[in-house]
Design an enzyme around this catalytic site. Structure first.
Site, PDB file in Angstrom:
ATOM      1  N   ALA B 230     -65.195 -18.438 -21.044  1.00  0.00           N
ATOM      2  CA  ALA B 230     -65.359 -18.173 -22.250  1.00  0.00           C
ATOM      3  C   ALA B 230     -64.273 -19.387 -22.891  1.00  0.00           C
ATOM      4  O   ALA B 230     -63.750 -19.989 -22.235  1.00  0.00           O
ATOM      5  CB  ALA B 230     -64.962 -16.781 -22.892  1.00  0.00           C
ATOM      6  N   HIS B 231     -64.468 -19.242 -24.366  1.00  0.00           N
ATOM      7  CA  HIS B 231     -63.718 -20.202 -25.133  1.00  0.00           C
ATOM      8  C   HIS B 231     -62.107 -19.915 -24.785  1.00  0.00           C
ATOM      9  O   HIS B 231     -61.631 -18.815 -24.618  1.00  0.00           O
ATOM     10  CB  HIS B 231     -63.804 -20.078 -26.575  1.00  0.00           C
ATOM     11  CG  HIS B 231     -63.742 -18.723 -26.904  1.00  0.00           C
ATOM     12  ND1 HIS B 231     -64.664 -17.545 -26.946  1.00  0.00           N
ATOM     13  CD2 HIS B 231     -62.657 -17.991 -27.578  1.00  0.00           C
ATOM     14  CE1 HIS B 231     -64.322 -16.414 -27.544  1.00  0.00           C
ATOM     15  NE2 HIS B 231     -63.038 -16.615 -27.598  1.00  0.00           N
ATOM     16  N   ASN B 232     -61.466 -20.997 -24.861  1.00  0.00           N
ATOM     17  CA  ASN B 232     -60.074 -20.936 -24.606  1.00  0.00           C
ATOM     18  C   ASN B 232     -59.548 -20.410 -23.466  1.00  0.00           C
ATOM     19  O   ASN B 232     -58.180 -20.209 -23.410  1.00  0.00           O
ATOM     20  CB  ASN B 232     -59.437 -20.336 -26.015  1.00  0.00           C
ATOM     21  CG  ASN B 232     -59.733 -20.954 -27.295  1.00  0.00           C
ATOM     22  OD1 ASN B 232     -60.701 -20.643 -27.869  1.00  0.00           O
ATOM     23  ND2 ASN B 232     -58.797 -22.172 -27.587  1.00  0.00           N
TER      24      ASN B 232
END
Lengths: 332, 332, 332
Positions: B230-232
Site C-alpha cells: 500500500a501507499h507509504n
C-alpha cells in the site's frame, strides 16, 4: 434462438411440452419470461417454480407435478444447465485496434488499445495504452481507464469511474457442474457487470460477471487492489473494500460497508448497511450493522504453538472441566 | 502553481493569512517548505504543526492558535485535503509507442511497448512486450521488465531490478475522505514509488505510490506474486515477502524481514529488523525481532466447529471458571 | 554447455573429479543424468546422493565420502546452485508481433498479440488482444486465451484450456539463496509449467514454473481468479481452487480436491485425493481425505477482543486450571 426440441437434444432431456417453443435466452427461475429457459436444481426453489413465467424449466422427475410450463427432465439439472449456457454465449471478437463501429466521444484514447464493435464511450474519457474493451461495453463520461485493463463483453460502466491498471471487469464466474465421473463442466456466464457512477477500482482487481443476472457495483463504491468480486455479488452504495479481499459468489453488501484488507467473505453472505469488518477477518455468517472481527492475533511462534495445541482441544477441555467441577461440587 | 486565495476558494476555506502566497505543491506537515501546503487532521500532530515550515496548513478552527503560518480553516480537513490533491496531479500522457523524448540506453525493447516522454532507461535493460511506462519514470541499468507490466508516472527504479509479468508499480493509494453525506472523495496520490537496486517483484504484484511522501522498496528486497504494497509502506533492505501478502498503508518493515505467503500486515504496523512472520498470519501489533505466528491451525471441519463454539465463548468461560473455583476454594 | 572446470570457476568450488566433463543442464538429485549437474543442500537427501546418476553434484565437504560422481565442493550449496542456474536460463526474445517461425493452426488470433518463435498453437484456438506468448510454448487445440495474458517460455498447455484475462503462466518461482552478508540471490527457474487438458484458469491468476522439475496442473483442474500456484506444485486431476488461494512451493494436491476461496496452503504440504478445505483456512499439515477447516469465526469486535485476550493465554490457563483442580481434589 433454439427450439425446445433442439435444447432437449443438446442436454439429453425428456421434453414434456411443446418442442416448437422458441427460446431466446436463459434467466433465473423468478425472472424468466415466456421466451426464456430456466432451471431448478433444488427443492428449495419449488415455490419459485410453481409461479414461474419461464418458457421452459430444466428439472428432475420429482418436480414434474409442480412445473406450470414446458419441462426438460434430466437427472443432473445443474450439469444440463451448464451445458446449455454455452449455446447462448457470444464469442468475443478478436481484432486488435479500434473498431470503426465503436462510438467514442472522447479524444484521449491511446492508439494501441483495443476497442471492439458497438462499444460506446462517453465524453472526456481517458483510455490508456494496451487496454482491451470487448464488444457491447458501455462506458459513461469522465472515465479514467488505466493501462493493461481488460473489460469483457457487455459490461456497463457509469460516469466518473476510475479503473486502475491490470484490472479485469467481466471475467467468467467460477461456476462448474460436476458430472457422475467427477469431471467439472464450466458454466458460461451470461450476466454482465454493472458498475455505477463515481466508482474506483484498484490495480489487478477482478470482477466476475453474473451467471444469469448481473454482478452489481453501486454508485460511490471504492475497491482497492487485488480484490476478487465473484459472480452475482452486489456491493451497495459507498461501500469500501480494501486490498486483497476475496468476496464469494452471490454475497450481498449493503450501503456504506467497510471491509478491511485481506478479509474473506464467504459465498451467499448478507451484510447489512454500515457493516464494518476488520481486515483479515473471515465472514462466515450474515452480519447486521456493527463492527466485526475474526482472526487470530499474532504472538511469538512458540506461544502460538502452545496455545493452538489447547485450542484444537477446546471442546474436550470444556467438557472435561464441566464434569470435573460437577464432581467437586457434588462431593462438597 | 496556485495562490492561497485560489486554494481557499477551491476547498471553501476561511483563509487566515496572505491570499497572494504561491503554492507549488503539497507535503506532509513535518516536511513541508515555504511554497508548500500541508494539513493537520488530528490533534496528535499539533507539535508538528507548531514547528512547521509549511507555506500554509489546512486545519480546523480549534488549531488556529497553534498555527505558525497561513491557515486554511475548514470543517473537514481530510476532505479539503482530498479535493486539493487533484489540482497538483499530472495527468498521464496517452500515446502508444515509444516517445521520441524518452532516453533509452538499451537495445532490447519490444516494439509494441509504450514508453512515454522523459522516461530514462539505463544500459542493458530488457523491456518486454506490451509493457507500459508512463512519463518521468527512471529505470537504472540491467532491468528485466517482463510483459504486460505497468509502471506509472514518476516512479524510480534502481539497477538490476526484475519486474515480473502483470505487475503494477505506482498505482494510486487507497486513500479516500468521507463527506458528511457518507460519500467517498478520492485523494490523488502525489508521492512516487522508489525501488532500490537488486530488487525482484513478482507477477501481478501491485505497489501503490505514496500520498505525499514516497513508498519505498529498499535494496535487495524480494517480492513474490500477487503481493499488495500500500501507499507509504517502507520495505527495509533484503526483506522477502512471499506470495499473496497484503501490506496496509504506512506499514514499515525493517531489514531482512521475512513474511510468509498470504499474511496480512495491518496499516501503520512497525516490524523491526529480522522479524519473521509465518505465512497466513495477521500482524495486528508492532513486532520486535523474533518469529511470530497468528492463524488457526487446520483440523477436521467437525472438530473445528465444536472448538470454535467454545472459542467464541472463551471470555465467558474464563470468568465462569474463575468464580466457580473461588467458590469451591472458599467452601473448603 | 559448460565443462565442470568452467562451473567450478563460476561458483568458486573445489572440483573433485574430471574438469572436462560436459554439463548440458541441471536436474534434481533423483532425476539427474550423466550430462546433468545437481546439488544436495541437506543431509536429508544423502540416500538420493548415494544412488544418483548425475554427472556432478554440488555438495559441502561433509558429503564428499557419499558422492558417487564428480563433486563440486562449496560452503553454501544453495547459493552456489542459485548462481549456476542463471547460466542455463534462456533469455526471452523481445520482439512484438507474431514471429514467422511460430506454427499457428488457428485463425482467431488478435493482430496485436505477441507470439514468439517456435511457439506451436493447435486448431480452433482463440488468442486475444495483447496476449504475449514467449518462445517454445506449445498450446493444444480449442484454447481460449483471453486478453492481456502472459505465457512465458517453454510452457505446455493441453487441449480445451481457457486462460482468463491477465493470467500469468510460467513466472519465476520465489526461490532465493541467502549469502553470508544476508543478501538474496535469485534462483533462475529452469522447469516449466505443464497444463493438462480441459483446464480453466481465472483472471490475474499466476502459476510459477518449477525450479528444475515442472509445475503440473493436471487434466480437468479449475482455478478461479487471483490464485497463486508456486513453483513445483502439483494439482491433481479435477481439483478446484477458488479465488484468492495461495499455494506454497512444492505443495501437492491429489485428485478432486476442493479448496475454498482465500485459503492458504503452506509449502510442501500434501493433500490426498478428495480433500476438501473450507475457504479462508490455513493448511499447515498434510491432510488425508476429509473436510477440513481452520480460521476464526467472525464475532462482534468487542467480543473478539475479549476472547482473543484469553486465547493468547490459553496455555497458561490450561496449566493453571490443571493445578487448581488437582489441589481441590487433593484437599477433599
Amino acid at each position: 434462438m433454439y427450439t425446445l426440441g433442439n435444447i432437449a437434444n443438446i442436454i439429453d432431456a425428456e421434453l414434456i411440452g411443446d418442442a416448437t417453443t422458441k427460446i431466446s435466452g436463459l434467466a433465473s427461475i423468478d425472472k424468466a419470461q415466456k421466451a426464456q429457459l430456466s432451471y431448478v436444481a433444488s427443492d428449495k426453489h419449488k415455490p419459485d417454480l410453481m409461479r414461474s413465467n419461464a418458457g421452459a424449466v430444466i428439472i428432475t422427475k420429482s418436480l414434474i407435478a409442480d412445473c406450470p410450463t414446458n419441462a426438460l427432465v434430466v437427472e443432473n439439472v445443474y450439469l444440463a444447465f451448464a451445458k446449455i449456457t454455452h449455446y447462448f454465449k457470444q464469442p468475443a471478437i478478436q481484432i486488435g485496434g479500434i473498431h470503426p463501429d465503436a462510438k467514442i466521444n472522447s479524444e484521449n484514447i491511446a492508439n494501441n488499445c483495443t476497442i471492439a464493435k458497438q462499444v460506446v464511450i462517453g465524453k472526456n474519457c481517458t483510455i490508456s495504452a494496451n487496454t482491451v474493451i470487448e464488444q457491447n461495453v458501455v462506458i459513461g463520461d469522465n472515465a479514467l481507464i488505466q493501462p493493461n485493463v481488460t473489460i469483457l463483453q457487455g459490461c456497463t460502466i457509469g460516469n466518473n469511474v476510475v479503473i486502475s491498471a491490470g484490472a479485469v471487469i467481466g471475467s467468467e464466474g467460477f461456476g462448474n457442474a460436476l458430472d457422475s465421473k467427477g469431471h467439472w463442466h464450466t458454466i458460461a456466464h451470461l450476466g454482465n457487470v454493472i458498475i455505477g457512477n463515481d466508482v474506483t477500482i484498484g490495480a489487478n482487481t477482478v470482477i466476475d460477471r453474473g451467471t444469469l443476472d448481473d454482478t452489481q457495483v453501486c454508485d460511490g463504491v471504492r475497491l482497492d487492489n487485488l480484490v476478487h468480486i465473484a459472480h452475482n455479488v452486489i456491493l451497495g452504495k459507498d461501500s469500501a473494500i480494501a486490498a486483497g479481499v476475496t468476496i464469494g459468489g452471490s454475497a450481498t453488501l449493503g450501503e456504506r460497508c467497510q471491509i478491511g484488507g485481506g478479509a474473506v467473505i464467504a459465498s451467499h453472505m448478507y451484510l447489512s448497511d454500515d457493516t464494518i469488518v476488520t481486515g483479515s477477518s473471515t465472514v462466515d455468517k450474515n452480519l447486521n450493522k456493527g463492527h466485526y472481527t475474526g482472526f487470530t492475533s499474532i504472538s511469538l511462534h512458540s506461544d502460538w504453538k502452545r496455545n493452538q495445541m489447547w485450542l484444537l482441544k477446546l471442546n474436550k477441555i470444556a467438557r472435561y472441566l464441566n464434569i470435573k467441577l460437577k464432581n467437586l461440587v457434588s462431593k462438597q
